[in-house]
Design an enzyme around this catalytic site. Structure first.
Site, mmCIF file in Angstrom:
data_model
loop_
_atom_site.group_PDB
_atom_site.id
_atom_site.type_symbol
_atom_site.label_atom_id
_atom_site.label_comp_id
_atom_site.label_asym_id
_atom_site.label_seq_id
_atom_site.Cartn_x
_atom_site.Cartn_y
_atom_site.Cartn_z
ATOM 1 N N GLY A 32 0.812 -1.208 0.000
ATOM 2 C CA GLY A 32 0.000 0.000 0.000
ATOM 3 C C GLY A 32 0.844 1.256 0.000
ATOM 4 C CG HIS A 35 5.418 5.425 -4.568
ATOM 5 N ND1 HIS A 35 6.090 4.802 -5.599
ATOM 6 C CD2 HIS A 35 5.846 4.815 -3.434
ATOM 7 C CE1 HIS A 35 6.901 3.887 -5.126
ATOM 8 N NE2 HIS A 35 6.772 3.859 -3.810
ATOM 9 C CG HIS A 38 3.666 1.063 -5.369
ATOM 10 N ND1 HIS A 38 3.742 2.066 -4.436
ATOM 11 C CD2 HIS A 38 4.272 -0.017 -4.818
ATOM 12 C CE1 HIS A 38 4.353 1.616 -3.354
ATOM 13 N NE2 HIS A 38 4.691 0.358 -3.558
ATOM 14 C CD GLN A 62 7.680 -7.225 4.007
ATOM 15 O OE1 GLN A 62 7.017 -8.066 3.414
ATOM 16 N NE2 GLN A 62 8.251 -6.193 3.386
ATOM 17 N N GLY A 148 9.915 -3.830 -8.462
ATOM 18 C CA GLY A 148 10.798 -2.735 -8.837
ATOM 19 C C GLY A 148 12.244 -3.017 -8.490
ATOM 20 C CE LYS A 150 12.404 1.647 -2.992
ATOM 21 N NZ LYS A 150 12.301 1.468 -1.516
ATOM 22 C CG ASP A 151 12.502 -2.424 -2.368
ATOM 23 O OD1 ASP A 151 12.960 -2.087 -1.270
ATOM 24 O OD2 ASP A 151 11.494 -1.910 -2.882
ATOM 25 C CB SER A 187 5.569 3.490 0.979
ATOM 26 O OG SER A 187 5.016 2.893 -0.166
ATOM 27 N NE ARG A 188 10.796 1.303 4.759
ATOM 28 C CZ ARG A 188 10.491 0.827 5.954
ATOM 29 N NH1 ARG A 188 10.415 1.669 6.972
ATOM 30 N NH2 ARG A 188 10.252 -0.456 6.146
#
Length: 280
Positions: A32, A35, A38, A62, A148, A150-151, A187-188
């Site tokens: 959730g 942005h 996503h 997690q 993604g 990014k991770d 999201s952070r």
């Protein structure tokens, strides 16, 4: 019309009908707080699959910090609004008991790839990721799943898990989406204090400069001290890691050569930021 589904039984009935009709299914697993990053995954799924499911589940398994779990943004209504123009087929928002029913006692664990980087600083994190992703793959019946870059460590771990377990799903990597100043969308980011937001983009600028030097033959050990100093001068509280790894198996490297990724995690204003870029 998009369906909001909350139980695995209702989801399976929907997916079974699609499969009987010979339709392909794509899934975008999320926690959730959606942005543009996503949404880019959703767009990729829409372009390649007959049906698309977006999952929204804040996975307690997690999180190794209860305060981090409690503070993670939950924005289901806003997420549905953002997804509306993309006309996904299903938004799957399971309750915890739909993922971890009473008596749940199974853990999916990947070794090797989970050691170092985020795995060294978040014990048990990747076991929580692989367990929930395996559950979501099973519940959604997905043919393709979109993650993604990014991770990046997570992407490699999930890809390895799917291959090792012979899961009939293709894990599709998608490029990192960035803010205009280069900050990787996350999201952070919404938890960054306003007075530190401008400094956050320093992480990407430092990685970009290091990647250029590594591409010219520089050694990571020679570049790391100045890079960490630049981050601290910009206001970062501490640097967890700043590593060069082989792109495929995340083996440590000191110099560019084979395809590689430069990966970093650092804390700013009480928020843990991660990023990575390709090298070579």
């Amino acid at each position: 019309m998009t369906a909001l589904i909350r139980t695995r039984a209702d989801l399976r009935r929907r997916v079974t009908a699609w499969k009987r009709a010979g339709q392909s299914v794509g899934v975008v697993p999320t926690m959730g707080a959606l942005h543009a990053g996503h949404l880019s995954l959703v767009e990729a799924a829409k372009a390649a699959c007959d049906r698309v499911i977006v999952t929204i589940f804040v996975n307690p398994a997690q999180f190794n910090n209860p305060a981090d779990l409690a503070g993670y943004p939950r924005t289901e209504e806003a997420d549905a609004v953002k997804l509306a123009p993309l006309a996904v087929d299903v938004i799957y928002v399971p309750a915890p008991e739909e993922i971890y029913p009473e008596g749940f006692a199974t853990k999916v664990s990947v070794t090797g790839l989970t050691e170092g980087l985020c795995g060294a600083h978040r014990p048990g994190h990747f076991d929580g990721v692989t367990t929930v992703v395996a559950k979501l793959f099973a519940q959604t019946g997905a043919d393709r799943a979109y993650f993604g870059e990014k991770d990046y460590q997570q992407l490699q771990v999930v890809t390895r898990m799917a291959a090792d377990l012979d899961l009939p799903v293709e894990v599709v990597p998608c490029p990192t989406v960035r803010e205009p100043d280069g900050l990787a969308m996350s999201s952070r980011n919404m938890r960054l204090p306003s007075e530190t937001r401008a400094a956050a983009a320093t992480l990407y600028r430092v990685l970009t400069g290091m990647a250029a030097d590594l591409g010219q033959g520089a050694a990571l050990a020679d570049l790391r001290p100045a890079a960490e100093a630049a981050l601290q001068e910009a206001g970062f509280d501490r640097v967890e890691y700043l590593d060069l790894r082989a792109a495929r198996d995340l083996a440590p490297l000191d110099r560019a050569g084979p395809p590689a990724r430069l990966l970093a995690a650092a804390w700013l204003g009480g928020v843990r930021l991660i990023d990575n870029i390709a090298v070579g």
